[in-house]
Write a protein that holds these residues in place. Structure first.
Motif, PDB file in Angstrom:
ATOM      1  N   ARG A  57       5.859  -1.658  -8.408  1.00 19.22           N
ATOM      2  CA  ARG A  57       6.453  -1.352  -7.100  1.00 19.22           C
ATOM      3  C   ARG A  57       7.129   0.013  -7.102  1.00 19.22           C
ATOM      4  N   VAL A  58       7.765   0.404  -8.225  1.00 21.42           N
ATOM      5  CA  VAL A  58       8.440   1.707  -8.274  1.00 21.42           C
ATOM      6  C   VAL A  58       7.494   2.823  -8.704  1.00 21.42           C
ATOM      7  N   GLY A  59       6.227   2.499  -8.939  1.00 22.99           N
ATOM      8  CA  GLY A  59       5.232   3.526  -9.221  1.00 22.99           C
ATOM      9  C   GLY A  59       4.885   3.729 -10.677  1.00 22.99           C
ATOM     10  N   GLY A  60       5.481   2.940 -11.570  1.00 24.90           N
ATOM     11  CA  GLY A  60       5.161   3.083 -12.995  1.00 24.90           C
ATOM     12  C   GLY A  60       5.515   4.460 -13.512  1.00 24.90           C
ATOM     13  N   PHE A  61       4.851   4.852 -14.565  1.00 25.59           N
ATOM     14  CA  PHE A  61       5.078   6.173 -15.139  1.00 25.59           C
ATOM     15  C   PHE A  61       4.371   7.230 -14.293  1.00 25.59           C
ATOM     16  N   ASP A  62       5.030   8.344 -14.083  1.00 27.56           N
ATOM     17  CA  ASP A  62       4.476   9.463 -13.326  1.00 27.56           C
ATOM     18  C   ASP A  62       3.317  10.065 -14.126  1.00 27.56           C
ATOM     19  N   GLN A  63       2.142  10.033 -13.550  1.00 24.08           N
ATOM     20  CA  GLN A  63       0.935  10.494 -14.244  1.00 24.08           C
ATOM     21  C   GLN A  63       0.840  12.014 -14.364  1.00 24.08           C
ATOM     22  N   ARG A  64       1.771  12.731 -13.749  1.00 25.81           N
ATOM     23  CA  ARG A  64       1.755  14.189 -13.899  1.00 25.81           C
ATOM     24  C   ARG A  64       2.198  14.637 -15.292  1.00 25.81           C
ATOM     25  N   TYR A  65       2.891  13.758 -16.006  1.00 28.28           N
ATOM     26  CA  TYR A  65       3.278  14.090 -17.384  1.00 28.28           C
ATOM     27  C   TYR A  65       2.045  13.958 -18.262  1.00 28.28           C
TER      28      TYR A  65
END
Length: 156
Positions: free
Chosen positions: A9-17
């Protein structure tokens, strides 16, 4: 541990990293701002295994960590009270450049000290300086990539 539904729900880990470093801190901030609570359990146990790392792998990891740190601070710039205490460079100031000769001397010194005095204060200090120099080099690269992406001349 975290509830999977909340994690998603909060988006998990930011895939930009794209590299190691700061993705966990970023998620922790996201988690807390979304109302998550961090609870310390002294009974909990976790193992985190890393393969033995060569000096070259360590330097590369720290360089990549520097790149990721720029993304982290840029992403959270509107909440400086949450992140500024973790910053390891001064925004707006020129980053110290390390000459190829000085870098080679540092690599040679750490190799020598690993052989003759691996547990010495001198060796710890040499590693600390090398780690920091590679990390700052990564910061410079991260800033370059961020500026490039903002000017429309490439992706970070």
């Amino acid at each position: 541990s975290i509830d999977r539904a909340f994690f998603l729900r909060v988006g998990g880990f930011d895939q930009r990293y794209k590299h190691w470093g700061w993705e966990d801190v970023d998620f922790g901030l996201t988690f807390q701002l979304a109302g998550g609570r961090i609870i310390y359990d002294m009974q909990a146990f976790a193992e985190h295994h890393h393969h033995p790392m060569t000096r070259a792998e360590l330097w590369q990891r720290e360089y990549k960590m520097g790149i990721n740190s720029v993304l982290m601070w840029d992403k959270w710039k509107d909440w400086p009270e949450l992140v500024e205490f973790m910053r390891f460079w001064k925004p707006g100031e020129a980053l110290p450049a390390v000459s190829m000769l000085r870098r080679a001397a540092g690599r040679g010194l750490t190799a020598l000290l690993d052989t003759i005095a691996p547990n010495s204060a001198a060796n710890w200090h040499a590693y600390e300086r090398m780690i920091f120099s590679y990390r700052l080099e990564g910061v410079a690269e991260g800033i370059r990539r961020l500026d490039q992406s903002r000017s429309g001349h490439g992706a970070p």
